[in-house]
Write a protein that holds these residues in place. Structure first.
Motif, mmCIF file in Angstrom:
data_model
loop_
_atom_site.group_PDB
_atom_site.id
_atom_site.type_symbol
_atom_site.label_atom_id
_atom_site.label_comp_id
_atom_site.label_asym_id
_atom_site.label_seq_id
_atom_site.Cartn_x
_atom_site.Cartn_y
_atom_site.Cartn_z
ATOM 1 N N GLY A 149 0.813 -1.205 0.000
ATOM 2 C CA GLY A 149 0.000 0.000 0.000
ATOM 3 C C GLY A 149 0.850 1.261 0.000
ATOM 4 O O GLY A 149 1.982 1.272 -0.483
ATOM 5 N N GLU A 181 2.879 4.696 -0.367
ATOM 6 C CA GLU A 181 3.531 5.435 -1.445
ATOM 7 C C GLU A 181 3.789 4.567 -2.676
ATOM 8 O O GLU A 181 3.705 5.037 -3.816
ATOM 9 N N ASP A 241 0.577 4.313 -4.606
ATOM 10 C CA ASP A 241 0.277 5.606 -5.216
ATOM 11 C C ASP A 241 1.147 5.846 -6.455
ATOM 12 O O ASP A 241 0.666 6.337 -7.481
ATOM 13 N N ILE A 268 -4.678 7.864 -0.730
ATOM 14 C CA ILE A 268 -4.080 7.614 -2.034
ATOM 15 C C ILE A 268 -4.489 8.772 -2.942
ATOM 16 O O ILE A 268 -5.667 9.147 -3.006
ATOM 17 N N HIS A 269 -3.525 9.340 -3.656
ATOM 18 C CA HIS A 269 -3.773 10.573 -4.411
ATOM 19 C C HIS A 269 -4.009 10.349 -5.904
ATOM 20 O O HIS A 269 -4.570 11.210 -6.565
#
Length: 343
Positions: free
Chosen positions: A231, A233, A236, A265-266
């Motif tokens: 999960g 970074e 992302d 999350i971006h």
């Protein structure tokens, strides 16, 4: 006949990353090595215990999950390989070897047998029934084949790639004819991925100041499949580097230090523009495939087409340290505790 039953006790609910002090090794009380008459239960001697990241979720006071929390003041439980000592169950007899959920203690009384599996003795190490042939191995098999829908020639990224699940995912992908890169957290693990586990390449994410630049270096053409064990970074950044119609199998979130306060999350917009399919899963969703998995993986192992790396700790006393080490990446391969030798 009686014996001391040493136990690993769960002291109480936690927030954040587990610490050794959250668990306590207790001498235990003297128990009779007999299954109570009329109970339908059987008594086992635990030989090997499995340390798995999902167990951290059971240390929280959170009940809206697929598995209930541990009980404070009681031994924690997890997957184990055990030998039946005494039985009041006609389906299990003394001397039988079984794999399934058991207590973190020297002896356990087993009442529920739904997901217990008898082990046939062969040349495969008994402890492999907790890893390669156990829950992590089946997670890799089902998550890669069923969730990722892989095809020959695709580009595959695996995070936590030298761990219990990741090491098999990468090898299955290579056998299918994919290009496979693994991410891990030490130079020792990178070396294992490249030279023992057969990945095309590998990198130490801790030495990459710019993860996006790293993924573009290893996947200039983009990523078809990301098998996600961490999960955060890495997920992302992978989203930005996926190819059109890419697939992301969400297996674990071990990078999340605090499950009660997760990071966001971006880059989810990429799911739309690249038509990415991102799916979480549990291995228990695919239990109908388990017999085929055993047949396939045992055959591959016996042919020397796959290998499996374990990190073995000795004795129940080492259990808290071994378990906590999962969350700092201290283990190299599948983390197992040997409680007793099989005679």
């Amino acid at each position: 006949m009686e014996a001391e039953n040493k136990q690993v006790i769960f002291k109480g609910f936690i927030e954040g990353t587990p610490k050794e002090t959250d668990l306590q090794v207790m001498p235990g009380i003297s128990i009779k090595l007999k299954a109570p008459k009329g109970s339908g239960a059987f008594l086992v001697k635990n030989l090997y215990l499995s340390c798995d990241p999902y167990m951290r979720g059971r240390m929280r006071d959170f009940r809206d999950s697929y598995i209930p929390p541990f009980v404070p003041g009681q031994p924690i439980e997890g997957f184990g390989v055990s030998e039946v000592v005494d039985s009041d169950n006609p389906n299990f007899k003394p001397g039988d070897l079984v794999s399934g959920i058991t207590g973190w203690e020297e002896y356990s009384l087993i009442h529920r047998t739904e997901q217990l599996r008898k082990i046939k003795q062969d040349d495969i190490p008994l402890s492999f029934h907790l890893g390669l042939l156990g829950m992590p191995g089946f997670t890799a098999y089902a998550g890669f084949n069923e969730v990722c829908s892989p095809k020959k020639g695709e580009y595959v990224l695996v995070s936590a790639a030298s761990g219990a699940v990741g090491q098999l995912v990468g090898q299955l992908a290579k056998l299918l004819g994919c290009y496979v890169v693994g991410s891990s957290g030490s130079s020792q693990k990178v070396d294992l991925l490249r030279n023992k586990l057969g990945f095309d390449d590998a990198f130490n994410y801790k030495e990459e100041p710019d993860l996006d630049a790293a993924l573009k270096r290893y996947f200039p053409q983009g990523i078809d499949i990301y098998f996600d064990n961490v999960g955060g970074e890495m997920l992302d950044t992978a989203l930005v580097n996926m190819r059109i119609h890419g697939r992301i199998s969400v297996c674990g979130m071990v990078s999340e230090q605090n499950l009660s306060d997760p990071r966001g999350i971006h880059n989810l917009y990429n799911l739309i523009t690249k038509r990415i399919r991102m799916q979480g899963f549990l291995q228990s969703d695919y239990l109908n495939l388990y017999p085929r998995f055993l047949e396939d993986v045992i055959s591959l192992y016996n042919q020397g087409k796959i290998v499996y790396i374990e990190d073995m700790n000795e004795g129940l006393e080492s259990a808290p340290s071994a378990f906590v080490g999962l969350f700092s990446g201290r283990n190299v391969g599948k983390q197992v505790i040997r409680v007793a030798k099989y005679e």
